[in-house]
Design a protein around this motif. Structure first.
Motif, PDB file in Angstrom:
ATOM      1  N   VAL A  71      -1.335 -13.374 -10.431  1.00 14.87           N
ATOM      2  CA  VAL A  71      -1.876 -12.122 -10.968  1.00 14.87           C
ATOM      3  C   VAL A  71      -1.692 -11.010  -9.941  1.00 14.87           C
ATOM      4  O   VAL A  71      -1.937 -11.203  -8.753  1.00 14.87           O
ATOM      5  CB  VAL A  71      -3.375 -12.264 -11.324  1.00 14.87           C
ATOM      6  N   VAL A  72      -1.246  -9.838 -10.403  1.00 11.63           N
ATOM      7  CA  VAL A  72      -1.179  -8.640  -9.573  1.00 11.63           C
ATOM      8  C   VAL A  72      -2.354  -7.732  -9.944  1.00 11.63           C
ATOM      9  O   VAL A  72      -2.539  -7.399 -11.116  1.00 11.63           O
ATOM     10  CB  VAL A  72       0.136  -7.869  -9.789  1.00 11.63           C
ATOM     11  N   ASP A  73      -3.143  -7.372  -8.956  1.00 15.32           N
ATOM     12  CA  ASP A  73      -4.224  -6.406  -9.150  1.00 15.32           C
ATOM     13  C   ASP A  73      -3.850  -5.102  -8.470  1.00 15.32           C
ATOM     14  O   ASP A  73      -3.249  -5.102  -7.383  1.00 15.32           O
ATOM     15  CB  ASP A  73      -5.541  -6.929  -8.577  1.00 15.32           C
ATOM     16  N   ARG A  74      -4.208  -4.002  -9.097  1.00 17.22           N
ATOM     17  CA  ARG A  74      -3.912  -2.676  -8.552  1.00 17.22           C
ATOM     18  C   ARG A  74      -5.209  -1.908  -8.326  1.00 17.22           C
ATOM     19  O   ARG A  74      -6.094  -1.905  -9.181  1.00 17.22           O
ATOM     20  CB  ARG A  74      -2.979  -1.912  -9.500  1.00 17.22           C
ATOM     21  N   TYR A  75      -5.289  -1.267  -7.170  1.00 17.00           N
ATOM     22  CA  TYR A  75      -6.494  -0.539  -6.797  1.00 17.00           C
ATOM     23  C   TYR A  75      -6.109   0.888  -6.404  1.00 17.00           C
ATOM     24  O   TYR A  75      -5.091   1.106  -5.740  1.00 17.00           O
ATOM     25  CB  TYR A  75      -7.184  -1.218  -5.607  1.00 17.00           C
ATOM     26  N   PRO A  76      -6.922   1.860  -6.782  1.00 22.57           N
ATOM     27  CA  PRO A  76      -6.591   3.260  -6.449  1.00 22.57           C
ATOM     28  C   PRO A  76      -6.786   3.535  -4.965  1.00 22.57           C
ATOM     29  O   PRO A  76      -7.487   2.807  -4.249  1.00 22.57           O
ATOM     30  CB  PRO A  76      -7.587   4.057  -7.297  1.00 22.57           C
ATOM     31  N   ALA A  77      -6.143   4.609  -4.492  1.00 17.53           N
ATOM     32  CA  ALA A  77      -6.346   5.061  -3.114  1.00 17.53           C
ATOM     33  C   ALA A  77      -7.769   5.611  -2.989  1.00 17.53           C
ATOM     34  O   ALA A  77      -8.357   6.051  -3.978  1.00 17.53           O
ATOM     35  CB  ALA A  77      -5.313   6.130  -2.777  1.00 17.53           C
ATOM     36  N   PRO A  78      -8.359   5.609  -1.804  1.00 16.31           N
ATOM     37  CA  PRO A  78      -7.802   5.141  -0.528  1.00 16.31           C
ATOM     38  C   PRO A  78      -7.877   3.630  -0.390  1.00 16.31           C
ATOM     39  O   PRO A  78      -8.456   2.945  -1.226  1.00 16.31           O
ATOM     40  CB  PRO A  78      -8.695   5.841   0.501  1.00 16.31           C
ATOM     41  N   VAL A  79      -7.298   3.126   0.686  1.00 19.34           N
ATOM     42  CA  VAL A  79      -7.320   1.692   0.954  1.00 19.34           C
ATOM     43  C   VAL A  79      -8.759   1.229   1.138  1.00 19.34           C
ATOM     44  O   VAL A  79      -9.553   1.878   1.827  1.00 19.34           O
ATOM     45  CB  VAL A  79      -6.501   1.369   2.222  1.00 19.34           C
ATOM     46  N   SER A  80      -9.091   0.100   0.528  1.00 19.65           N
ATOM     47  CA  SER A  80     -10.477  -0.368   0.571  1.00 19.65           C
ATOM     48  C   SER A  80     -10.826  -0.927   1.948  1.00 19.65           C
ATOM     49  O   SER A  80      -9.969  -1.487   2.646  1.00 19.65           O
ATOM     50  CB  SER A  80     -10.691  -1.458  -0.483  1.00 19.65           C
ATOM     51  N   PRO A  81     -12.089  -0.813   2.362  1.00 18.65           N
ATOM     52  CA  PRO A  81     -12.510  -1.386   3.651  1.00 18.65           C
ATOM     53  C   PRO A  81     -12.273  -2.890   3.724  1.00 18.65           C
ATOM     54  O   PRO A  81     -11.914  -3.404   4.785  1.00 18.65           O
ATOM     55  CB  PRO A  81     -14.004  -1.041   3.712  1.00 18.65           C
ATOM     56  N   SER A  82     -12.471  -3.603   2.616  1.00 17.41           N
ATOM     57  CA  SER A  82     -12.281  -5.055   2.639  1.00 17.41           C
ATOM     58  C   SER A  82     -10.830  -5.410   2.934  1.00 17.41           C
ATOM     59  O   SER A  82     -10.548  -6.384   3.650  1.00 17.41           O
ATOM     60  CB  SER A  82     -12.719  -5.671   1.308  1.00 17.41           C
ATOM     61  N   PHE A  83      -9.892  -4.634   2.399  1.00 16.25           N
ATOM     62  CA  PHE A  83      -8.483  -4.883   2.683  1.00 16.25           C
ATOM     63  C   PHE A  83      -8.178  -4.615   4.154  1.00 16.25           C
ATOM     64  O   PHE A  83      -7.484  -5.400   4.815  1.00 16.25           O
ATOM     65  CB  PHE A  83      -7.595  -4.013   1.801  1.00 16.25           C
ATOM     66  N   LEU A  84      -8.698  -3.533   4.692  1.00 16.33           N
ATOM     67  CA  LEU A  84      -8.445  -3.190   6.085  1.00 16.33           C
ATOM     68  C   LEU A  84      -8.999  -4.251   7.028  1.00 16.33           C
ATOM     69  O   LEU A  84      -8.380  -4.588   8.035  1.00 16.33           O
ATOM     70  CB  LEU A  84      -9.054  -1.825   6.406  1.00 16.33           C
TER      71      LEU A  84
ATOM     72  N   TRP B 171      -0.642   3.254  13.454  1.00 12.46           N
ATOM     73  CA  TRP B 171      -1.569   2.989  12.347  1.00 12.46           C
ATOM     74  C   TRP B 171      -0.890   3.450  11.060  1.00 12.46           C
ATOM     75  O   TRP B 171      -0.562   4.625  10.915  1.00 12.46           O
ATOM     76  CB  TRP B 171      -2.877   3.740  12.569  1.00 12.46           C
ATOM     77  N   PRO B 172      -0.661   2.543  10.094  1.00  5.54           N
ATOM     78  CA  PRO B 172       0.211   2.893   8.968  1.00  5.54           C
ATOM     79  C   PRO B 172      -0.469   3.555   7.771  1.00  5.54           C
ATOM     80  O   PRO B 172       0.219   3.908   6.816  1.00  5.54           O
ATOM     81  CB  PRO B 172       0.769   1.522   8.554  1.00  5.54           C
ATOM     82  N   PHE B 173      -1.787   3.745   7.804  1.00  4.54           N
ATOM     83  CA  PHE B 173      -2.499   4.249   6.628  1.00  4.54           C
ATOM     84  C   PHE B 173      -2.892   5.714   6.823  1.00  4.54           C
ATOM     85  O   PHE B 173      -3.658   6.040   7.729  1.00  4.54           O
ATOM     86  CB  PHE B 173      -3.731   3.386   6.350  1.00  4.54           C
ATOM     87  N   LEU B 174      -2.365   6.570   5.961  1.00  2.55           N
ATOM     88  CA  LEU B 174      -2.556   8.003   6.138  1.00  2.55           C
ATOM     89  C   LEU B 174      -3.932   8.478   5.690  1.00  2.55           C
ATOM     90  O   LEU B 174      -4.421   9.499   6.174  1.00  2.55           O
ATOM     91  CB  LEU B 174      -1.475   8.767   5.360  1.00  2.55           C
ATOM     92  N   ASP B 175      -4.549   7.767   4.740  1.00  5.37           N
ATOM     93  CA  ASP B 175      -5.811   8.244   4.170  1.00  5.37           C
ATOM     94  C   ASP B 175      -7.041   7.616   4.830  1.00  5.37           C
ATOM     95  O   ASP B 175      -8.163   7.846   4.388  1.00  5.37           O
ATOM     96  CB  ASP B 175      -5.847   7.984   2.657  1.00  5.37           C
TER      97      ASP B 175
ATOM     98  N   VAL C  36       0.850  -1.185   0.000  1.00  5.72           N
ATOM     99  CA  VAL C  36       0.000   0.000   0.000  1.00  5.72           C
ATOM    100  C   VAL C  36       0.884   1.231   0.000  1.00  5.72           C
ATOM    101  O   VAL C  36       1.842   1.326   0.785  1.00  5.72           O
ATOM    102  CB  VAL C  36      -0.926   0.022   1.230  1.00  5.72           C
ATOM    103  N   GLY C  37       0.593   2.167  -0.894  1.00  5.67           N
ATOM    104  CA  GLY C  37       1.305   3.436  -0.951  1.00  5.67           C
ATOM    105  C   GLY C  37       0.343   4.571  -1.198  1.00  5.67           C
ATOM    106  O   GLY C  37      -0.870   4.357  -1.341  1.00  5.67           O
ATOM    107  N   PRO C  38       0.839   5.783  -1.257  1.00  6.82           N
ATOM    108  CA  PRO C  38      -0.036   6.935  -1.485  1.00  6.82           C
ATOM    109  C   PRO C  38      -0.830   6.857  -2.782  1.00  6.82           C
ATOM    110  O   PRO C  38      -1.891   7.465  -2.898  1.00  6.82           O
ATOM    111  CB  PRO C  38       0.941   8.123  -1.500  1.00  6.82           C
ATOM    112  N   ASN C  39      -0.320   6.099  -3.766  1.00  9.73           N
ATOM    113  CA  ASN C  39      -1.002   6.019  -5.057  1.00  9.73           C
ATOM    114  C   ASN C  39      -1.970   4.851  -5.174  1.00  9.73           C
ATOM    115  O   ASN C  39      -2.613   4.694  -6.211  1.00  9.73           O
ATOM    116  CB  ASN C  39       0.036   5.914  -6.179  1.00  9.73           C
ATOM    117  N   GLY C  40      -2.059   4.024  -4.144  1.00 11.69           N
ATOM    118  CA  GLY C  40      -2.998   2.922  -4.215  1.00 11.69           C
ATOM    119  C   GLY C  40      -2.441   1.640  -3.626  1.00 11.69           C
ATOM    120  O   GLY C  40      -1.405   1.639  -2.961  1.00 11.69           O
TER     121      GLY C  40
END
Length: 345
Positions: free
Chosen positions: A99-112, A126-130, A85-89
């Motif tokens: 397979v690598v999937d890419r998702y835009p920011a912010p971090v999705s609730p399902s991932f959290l 807490w490591p997620f800024l957004d 996870v980074g600032p860009n997604g």
């Protein structure tokens, strides 16, 4: 005496200041650790969980989670999950289908919601800024939140944990921390309570602290006991659900460059999704996608045949399972070969 110039007699603000100063010496952290599955609920299909958690204070976060089974090393776990996870997604690699999937920011609730339960115990922040910090048992548990919360009070007497004199700060029936009074700001023990019920949910013991870099000290051993805090009776709430020992194998502190390097998540033959109908190899010149799946299946079979400590039913059942998995992988491989091998050749 504490190395932080703590006042005597101690005050709650002084203890929290020591706690925060010690914690802020970690601005980037990489931790690799293993733990056995619950000792209270018998599990025969897994020896241990191997996990890597890494993060910095700029919003970069890395997770690598795998299991070692009776006939499989963690590297080949089909359910292994790698994410960055980074600032860009967010990037998520599923080794099962490469397979690598890419998702835009912010971090999705399902991932959290899929994050390891011990995340805050390992990192402390807490490591997620957004995304606002999530609560654990109905309360925010990061060290920053503890330091900022005016509801914590200091117990009148010090207590001894593991032979160490500790100052105790607490919100009764919410959170209790035993902070080493002679090694400023090191947490030796913590009790987390479920806020809605007031019942003890988790005890944590931090031990074997090691100096790593820039004055940061990291516990190499974390032990937890989870309680059945939702039980109806007081006796039931004292029942232990599991005992876990997180034994840290490798740790790096304050190496921000190494955290950023983890953004390149890949395995041999991995493809990335361009859109719903297009894929491409992550690394040019890599082996084709289908071939990587085929070699993975072969490794699993060889590993199964090479283990001598597996029960006879397991030795029989594992190759059958992998054979069926191979059929599925072969079908998927044929499909992806058209996409990833022929198109990219």
């Amino acid at each position: 005496m504490s190395g932080y110039g703590a006042e005597f007699p101690k005050t709650v603000s002084g203890v929290k200041r020591e706690l925060l100063e010690s914690h802020e010496k970690r601005h980037a952290l990489y931790v690799e650790y293993r733990f056995a599955r619950s000792t209270m609920i018998p599990v025969t299909t897994s020896r241990y969980v191997r996990r890597v958690i890494a993060a910095d204070r700029q919003g970069h976060f890395y997770l690598d989670n795998g299991h070692e089974h009776d006939s499989m090393e963690w590297e080949d776990d089909p359910y292994r999950k790698i994410a960055f996870v980074g600032p860009n997604g967010t990037q998520v690699l599923r080794p099962l289908d490469r397979v690598v999937d890419r998702y835009p920011a912010p971090v999705s609730p399902s991932f959290l919601h899929s994050l390891p339960g011990e995340l805050m115990l390992v990192l402390g922040w807490w490591p997620f800024l957004d995304v606002a910090e999530h609560e654990m048992y109905g309360h925010k548990r990061s060290i920053e939140e503890v330091a900022a919360d005016a509801d914590y009070a200091l117990r009148d007497e010090q207590e001894v944990i593991g032979g160490r004199n500790c100052d105790v700060i607490e919100i009764p029936h919410v959170d209790v921390l035993w902070v080493d009074s002679d090694h400023g700001g090191l947490v030796r023990r913590r009790e987390l309570y479920d806020v809605p019920t007031g019942a003890l949910a988790l005890t944590v013991e931090f031990d074997e602290y090691r100096d790593v870099r820039d004055g940061a000290q990291i516990p190499m051993s974390i032990r937890t006991i989870a309680f059945d805090y939702t039980a109806q009776s007081p006796e039931g709430r004292l029942r232990h659900l599991n005992h876990l020992h997180f034994k840290i194998d490798s740790v790096r502190a304050n190496d921000d460059a190494s955290i950023l390097a983890l953004a390149d998540i890949t395995l041999p033959g991995v493809i990335q999704r361009i859109n719903d109908d297009q894929y491409s190899l992550v690394t040019e010149g890599e082996q084709c996608h289908a071939q990587s799946l085929k070699e993975w299946a072969r490794r699993l079979i060889r590993s199964s045949q090479g283990r001598s400590d597996v029960a006879s039913w397991s030795r029989l059942g594992t190759p059958i399972a992998f054979f069926l998995g191979g059929l599925i992988a072969g079908t998927l491989g044929w499909f992806f070969r058209r996409i990833a091998c022929r198109v990219l050749s």
